[in-house]
Design a protein around this motif. Sequence first.
Motif, PDB file in Angstrom:
ATOM      1  N   UNK A 234       0.854  -1.185   0.000  1.00  0.00           N
ATOM      2  CA  UNK A 234       0.000   0.000   0.000  1.00  0.00           C
ATOM      3  C   UNK A 234       0.890   1.235   0.000  1.00  0.00           C
ATOM      4  N   UNK A 235       0.599   2.140  -0.902  1.00  0.00           N
ATOM      5  CA  UNK A 235       1.361   3.371  -1.011  1.00  0.00           C
ATOM      6  C   UNK A 235       0.433   4.528  -0.656  1.00  0.00           C
ATOM      7  N   UNK A 236       0.772   5.241   0.397  1.00  0.00           N
ATOM      8  CA  UNK A 236       0.024   6.434   0.793  1.00  0.00           C
ATOM      9  C   UNK A 236       0.798   7.645   0.280  1.00  0.00           C
ATOM     10  N   UNK A 237       0.237   8.294  -0.735  1.00  0.00           N
ATOM     11  CA  UNK A 237       0.881   9.467  -1.326  1.00  0.00           C
ATOM     12  C   UNK A 237       0.406  10.709  -0.579  1.00  0.00           C
ATOM     13  N   UNK A 238       1.286  11.288   0.203  1.00  0.00           N
ATOM     14  CA  UNK A 238       0.967  12.481   0.996  1.00  0.00           C
ATOM     15  C   UNK A 238       1.604  13.661   0.289  1.00  0.00           C
ATOM     16  N   UNK A 239       0.831  14.321  -0.546  1.00  0.00           N
ATOM     17  CA  UNK A 239       1.348  15.368  -1.410  1.00  0.00           C
ATOM     18  C   UNK A 239       0.556  16.652  -1.225  1.00  0.00           C
ATOM     19  N   UNK A 240       1.209  17.798  -1.072  1.00  0.00           N
ATOM     20  CA  UNK A 240       0.488  19.074  -0.945  1.00  0.00           C
ATOM     21  C   UNK A 240      -0.145  19.481  -2.265  1.00  0.00           C
ATOM     22  N   UNK A 241      -1.321  20.096  -2.167  1.00  0.00           N
ATOM     23  CA  UNK A 241      -2.035  20.509  -3.378  1.00  0.00           C
ATOM     24  C   UNK A 241      -1.320  21.621  -4.118  1.00  0.00           C
ATOM     25  N   UNK A 242      -0.556  22.425  -3.425  1.00  0.00           N
ATOM     26  CA  UNK A 242       0.050  23.602  -4.055  1.00  0.00           C
ATOM     27  C   UNK A 242       1.152  23.234  -5.047  1.00  0.00           C
ATOM     28  N   UNK A 244       1.777  21.329  -7.937  1.00  0.00           N
ATOM     29  CA  UNK A 244       1.156  20.559  -9.004  1.00  0.00           C
ATOM     30  C   UNK A 244       2.165  19.706  -9.762  1.00  0.00           C
ATOM     31  N   UNK A 245       3.365  20.239  -9.981  1.00  0.00           N
ATOM     32  CA  UNK A 245       4.366  19.485 -10.732  1.00  0.00           C
ATOM     33  C   UNK A 245       4.776  18.227  -9.964  1.00  0.00           C
ATOM     34  N   UNK A 246       4.961  18.354  -8.656  1.00  0.00           N
ATOM     35  CA  UNK A 246       5.324  17.192  -7.856  1.00  0.00           C
ATOM     36  C   UNK A 246       4.211  16.157  -7.877  1.00  0.00           C
ATOM     37  N   UNK A 247       2.974  16.613  -7.761  1.00  0.00           N
ATOM     38  CA  UNK A 247       1.846  15.683  -7.815  1.00  0.00           C
ATOM     39  C   UNK A 247       1.797  14.942  -9.142  1.00  0.00           C
ATOM     40  N   UNK A 248       2.022  15.665 -10.223  1.00  0.00           N
ATOM     41  CA  UNK A 248       1.959  15.031 -11.544  1.00  0.00           C
ATOM     42  C   UNK A 248       3.037  13.966 -11.696  1.00  0.00           C
ATOM     43  N   UNK A 271      -4.171   8.543  -2.004  1.00  0.00           N
ATOM     44  CA  UNK A 271      -3.586   9.879  -2.024  1.00  0.00           C
ATOM     45  C   UNK A 271      -4.241  10.753  -0.962  1.00  0.00           C
ATOM     46  N   UNK A 272      -3.412  11.505  -0.267  1.00  0.00           N
ATOM     47  CA  UNK A 272      -3.887  12.439   0.750  1.00  0.00           C
ATOM     48  C   UNK A 272      -3.207  13.778   0.541  1.00  0.00           C
ATOM     49  N   UNK A 273      -3.873  14.798   0.993  1.00  0.00           N
ATOM     50  CA  UNK A 273      -3.273  16.123   1.027  1.00  0.00           C
ATOM     51  C   UNK A 273      -3.154  16.550   2.483  1.00  0.00           C
ATOM     52  N   UNK A 274      -1.956  16.897   2.955  1.00  0.00           N
ATOM     53  CA  UNK A 274      -1.832  17.344   4.346  1.00  0.00           C
ATOM     54  C   UNK A 274      -2.611  18.628   4.617  1.00  0.00           C
TER      55      UNK A 274
END
Length: 711
Positions: A234-242, A244-248, A271-274
């Motif tokens: 299981x991979x929990x991707x904790x990525x900030x919404x601001x 966008x390039x990192x999320x992509x 996927x989660x956003x802190x």
Amino acid sequence: MADSAETTRLTVAQQPWLDAMTRDPKRSAYVFFVLAAAFAAIPITLGVMYRTEYLFVCILGGVLSAIALVAGIFQMLREPHAADPGELDNTRLFILTVGGLLGFVGTLLAVALAVHHWTDYFAAGFETWRAHWGYLFVTLLCLFGGMAIMFASLQLAQADARSNVGLRRLLYGYTAVLSLLLLIAILLLVNLLPYVPMKPFSRLAETYDWTEASIYSLSPASRNILENLDKPLKVYAIMPLRDEMAQREVNTLLSNCASVVHDPRNFEVKSFSPDLDRDELRRVSDELRKVAKDFALPSDEPGLLLVYGTDPNVSYEFVKMTDMFSQEPDRSGGSQSKFLFKGEDALITKLNYLTEGKTKSVIYFTQGNGELDMNDSSTPERGIGRLKDQLQRSNYEVKELKFGPESAAIPPDAAVIVIARPTTPLSEPAINALRSYVNGTGDSKKKGKLIVLLDVVTTPEGEMVKTGLEPLLAEYSVQVGSDHIVCVQGRGNLDVFAVTNPTSNNPAAKAFNNEQTQYQFYFNDVRTVKPSPAGPQGPGRFVAEPLLLVPGQLGVWTETNLRASPTAQVAELLKPENRDKLRARISPEPLSIAVTVGEPSAPDANDPHAFMRQPGKDQQPRMVVFGDAGWVSNRAIGSERGRDNSELFTGALAWLRERPSLGQVAEAKERKVFELKVDPDVASRLFWVPGPLMLLGIVGLGLGVWVVRRR
């Protein structure tokens, strides 16, 4: 009336069951009641066994039962009639309607089973289909059975479609629906064919990435590790919404990983956003603390949380955002820095660590007999400190091993022992200790693994130095030549390149020789190492196989006169009068400079097919022997080809340890952003011109239609 009577007689003669349903409808009613009971068993059975898990399937099963029940009641209440044209048409219309509804709902049932409940089985591939053939059989039975019922019902309308307007309209609509369902079935079949592991269907499953940095594909080593996942990840991707390039980039990486894993149930992404999902993150963190007291989810650090295994044997690792991205100055002279994504290497390194139980394998390098210095990172030719650093970054623990003159012992934690270019003979106790280590006759009783890196090391008299390893290697079917390879071309006529054995099934060879790429490894002043027919321990006791071959097309040969100058030899042979001698000396066959040694597994006495096992299959890796050591020196590892050399060495380690991390590893990827730079006037025209052109086209088409209709 005569034509109508004749049509009735033909219909009765061709379809007697239609006449029977018209004259005695109650008999057919009992058939529909039986069907209703059979269809009712679907929701009842699933409801008792699975409760609401198959709710939609239960609803469709209930609909099938209701259709059959209503049809039975209708036939039970229907009065018997003679086989006149009107009543036959009514019976035909009744069967057409009931059959169409049953077939349509049955087809929907197949789609529901395939899409909503058994997607994992259908997408898992040929092996899973064979293991769970019942799911595939039931789904295909519903799909093709439903369409078969619809098709059979459709044939009833063919006879009177021209004379009966109602039947003709129903026939056209019926045909449209059936054609649509057939199209869906064909598309479904086409999408399933790529999962069949047979050519040419397997070609359909291959992905092609034409981006410069291979953004949408994974390295061979990453693919091997993911394809061999045997526990859920299981991979929990904790990525900030601001960002966008990192999320992509992270989403692309995780999508690439999911496409490689054979069993989709072994790879799950959340996927989660802190910024938004603090409560969910807190819940996940609390769950981790219950199982792993020594693990704490970073509260403010974005990244990837890896959860590997099943309860209670679950392990965790966290990949920080800072480990996945970096910025470097643009060396081409641009003002902007380059954005590099290193997420694949960071993710796979952590995953490989998890799959090995969060333990680091210990690699011992022998020291004390003139070997390359493992602690020297500055001396170009005598040190291998850079290789040591790379191994440590790859989750290996590197230690040195020194043998005493009178005694020698192998540490029990040694996963692999590396002997890199000894220049003085090893003591007899050291040779005996290595023999016991490989054979598993020492204190640990565990059979060990060796990597031997020999080299062209000569005495002042020009003779090859005897290291004491040559007789030991001969026991394992390895023949080390007292020679070196001379090439017509190359620096000093000693430079050659080698490729992995194209005919070998060894994973270490296949990892660097595939349909897309054949890697070339460069060596200087290398001696031959090849398999011998049999060692003193008996034929077939160990199986040696060439790993690296120098192509004969390079104009190479083996030279035993180590005192002679290769440059002078080549210059002499290139003279016109000596061309025949040169052709006679050049080897027509590839020259082996590295071999792998495996020990065939003992046949299973209970296996009736053991006699069919091919020689060389099911081997336990024992050692890899190279005829050169300079390719792992600081100079070689730091060169432009150093990446390939380090990957070859780690690939040999992975093969010996029977790990899947073989082949080229991931490197940083740069996603280049291209901007269209145009003048403001050109941009204005690009914005305004298309609108009037489209409007003019619409008006022109309208005028054309008006002129045609006026005619």
